[in-house]
Design a protein around this motif. Structure first.
Motif, short mmCIF file in Angstrom:
data_model
loop_
_atom_site.label_atom_id
_atom_site.label_comp_id
_atom_site.label_asym_id
_atom_site.label_seq_id
_atom_site.Cartn_x
_atom_site.Cartn_y
_atom_site.Cartn_z
N LYS A 98 1.01 -1.15 0.10
CA LYS A 98 -0.04 -0.10 0.02
C LYS A 98 0.90 1.27 0.11
O LYS A 98 2.01 1.25 0.27
N TYR A 99 0.07 2.17 -0.27
CA TYR A 99 0.96 3.52 -0.54
C TYR A 99 -0.21 4.63 0.34
O TYR A 99 -0.96 4.59 0.19
N SER A 100 0.59 5.33 1.19
CA SER A 100 -0.20 6.79 1.68
C SER A 100 -0.46 7.68 0.55
O SER A 100 0.10 7.36 -0.34
N PHE B 103 4.06 1.08 2.27
CA PHE B 103 3.48 0.68 3.48
C PHE B 103 3.31 -0.92 3.38
O PHE B 103 2.85 -1.27 2.48
N LYS B 104 3.85 -1.45 4.53
CA LYS B 104 3.51 -3.01 4.68
C LYS B 104 3.17 -3.03 6.25
O LYS B 104 3.23 -2.47 6.96
N THR B 105 2.23 -4.21 6.34
CA THR B 105 1.74 -4.46 7.83
C THR B 105 2.72 -4.80 8.71
O THR B 105 2.77 -5.99 8.84
N ASN C 81 7.69 1.05 9.91
CA ASN C 81 7.40 0.85 8.47
C ASN C 81 8.47 1.41 7.70
O ASN C 81 8.73 0.91 6.65
N ASN D 141 2.07 7.21 10.00
CA ASN D 141 1.01 6.07 9.80
C ASN D 141 0.75 6.24 8.19
O ASN D 141 1.02 7.08 7.46
N ILE D 142 -0.24 5.41 7.85
CA ILE D 142 -0.66 5.41 6.35
C ILE D 142 -1.48 6.50 6.13
O ILE D 142 -1.59 6.93 4.82
N ASN D 143 -2.04 7.30 6.94
CA ASN D 143 -2.68 8.61 6.64
C ASN D 143 -1.58 9.57 6.66
O ASN D 143 -2.12 10.85 6.71
N ASP D 144 -0.32 9.64 6.68
CA ASP D 144 0.76 10.46 6.83
C ASP D 144 0.75 11.30 7.91
O ASP D 144 0.99 12.55 7.95
#
Length: 451
Positions: free
Chosen positions: A284-286, A292-294, A298, A414-417
């Motif tokens: 995934k990417y923000s 991103f990885k789980t 990160n 986090n993934i939401n930047d």
């Protein structure tokens, strides 16, 4: 603010009086062994040899690939490698044993102490024929082999390089002969901190690949061919899984050689699993563009994957090829470099928060990192001892850390930047050696190739 130092690997390296001779007790053994040196993995005071060895391998690989672009910093990188390899020579000096860890992580993680003050148990844990640990042993072998190449290439100390290579061979032989995971014998101490979730087969092939590069001996090539079927997670790379790294490394070793085909196919799959425009993308990417990885910390994925992309881009240039990911997506060498550059730019401040995630770089960077030596006052400012719980007030305060760990890269947003600058949020605020090590090579390349 006092500067801790400008670190290639972002953890303390101190010769501590209480660690010059480590008393070791495990099962029925009791003796003194010199385990001075090495690195702490992150913000604690434990030497976890599994991730430390991976960090050393990646720093050595950074030098092998991009040392020519490091300028005056090359000697610092070589010195940092030598600090680790000196330690690994000690950790593998007793025939039939490989030391896997120094320090009780449960006791250490219950305290917030300066390295100079630590009084938690400095127990040393080993693996052996009866209690094997192929993953930690093979990763140490890889680190020693890769370091021998880097030092042979850029240092005049050929004798030391040969010593590292000889030890790499013996440690690899030990790892392969006595197969098993250190989870089984040292699980209460290595898990959940650096439990091996991916199995030890990838480390064995990884170690063989580095020994192949270092020696060119057919034995290691035959070993890789006979065992590569055990390496199946082509999209994974980090301290626990070496799969993608194996395929990229062997592909580059065998450019335009038909024998490289299974490795290049899997390396291509890795690229297609990471490219954001690929129909096969599995990461995934923000919104700001960070990979991103789980898992925790990160940034380790952003730096390690960027490193592999740069190395494989060099292979694509030599092989004069592009990767077909399907759906009309063709990945060129330029595209791989572009994606790696985007990750680096994000880390250094080109992101929605305008924040650098490297301590000391730019105007806005993490001030409350999860790192004991950085967050506690230095000895000259506070000469008296700070005991186990005495550091709690410094941990809990909202004041910035008094010591800058220059160059350290934290776990990131986090993934939401979003990023909360808090010591307690260690998943995002803790720096690690395995974030920094691959980034050294990536930064060296882009410094010399700004456009």
């Amino acid at each position: 603010m006092k500067h801790v130092g400008s670190c290639v690997l972002c953890c303390s390296r101190l010769k501590l009086k209480n660690e010059e001779k480590t008393y070791f007790f495990q099962w029925y053994f009791y003796w003194m062994v010199d385990l001075v040196g090495g690195y702490y993995d992150a913000g604690d005071n434990v030497k976890f040899n599994f991730p430390m060895a991976f960090s050393t391998t990646m720093l050595a690989w950074s030098v092998i690939e991009f040392g020519k672009f490091m300028g005056p910093e090359l000697n610092n990188a070589l010195d940092a490698i030598g600090w680790a390899t000196d330690y690994f020579l000690k950790a593998t000096n007793t025939p039939g044993f490989v030391f896997a860890q120094v320090g009780d992580p449960h006791g250490d993680h219950n305290c917030w102490e300066r390295p100079e003050d630590m009084d938690t148990p400095r127990t040393a844990f080993f693996v052996s024929a009866e209690n094997p640990g192929s993953e930690v042993s093979a990763e140490i072998a890889a680190a020693l082999a890769a370091s021998s190449i880097a030092l042979r290439k850029f240092s005049r100390n050929i004798a030391y390089s040969e010593r590292l290579l000889h030890r790499a061979k013996t440690v690899f032989e030990f790892a392969d002969k006595y197969r098993g995971s250190y989870n089984d014998s040292l699980g209460p101490y290595v898990c959940p901190f650096y439990c091996n979730y991916g199995g030890y087969q990838d480390e064995l092939v990884w170690g063989a690949a580095w020994l192949l590069k270092a020696t060119k001996l057919p034995y290691y090539w035959n070993y890789i061919k006979q065992n590569i079927h055990n390496v199946k997670n082509f999209g994974e790379f980090g301290w626990d899984s070496k799969d993608a790294g194996i395929n990229v490394l062997v592909s580059k070793l065998l450019v335009n050689n038909p024998a490289a085909k299974p490795f290049t196919l899997n390396a291509d799959k890795f690229v297609c699993a990471v490219l954001p425009e690929s129909p096969l993308v599995s990461v995934k990417y923000s919104r700001g563009g960070l990979l991103f990885k789980t898992s925790g910390s990160n940034m380790q994925h952003a730096t390690a994957y960027s490193f592999l992309f740069l190395v494989y881009a060099g292979y694509l240039n030599k092989a004069n090829k592009k990767i077909d990911c399907g759906g009309g997506v063709l990945a060129s060498s330029w595209r791989l470099k572009n994606l790696a550059r985007r990750q680096v730019d994000y880390i250094l401040g080109s992101n929605p928060l305008g924040m650098s995630y490297m301590v000391g770089y730019g105007q806005k960077f993490p001030k409350r990192i999860h790192h004991r030596a950085s967050s506690l006052p230095s000895i000259d400012q506070h000469p008296s001892k700070i005991d186990c719980k005495g550091g709690s007030t410094y941990y809990e305060t909202q004041n910035p850390n008094p010591n800058l760990l220059l160059g350290a890269v934290v776990g990131g947003p986090n993934i939401n930047d979003e990023y909360v600058d808090s010591r307690a949020d260690f998943v995002h605020s803790e720096p690690t050696t395995y974030i920094n090590a691959p980034l050294v090579g990536v930064l060296a390349y882009f410094k010399s190739h700004p456009s």
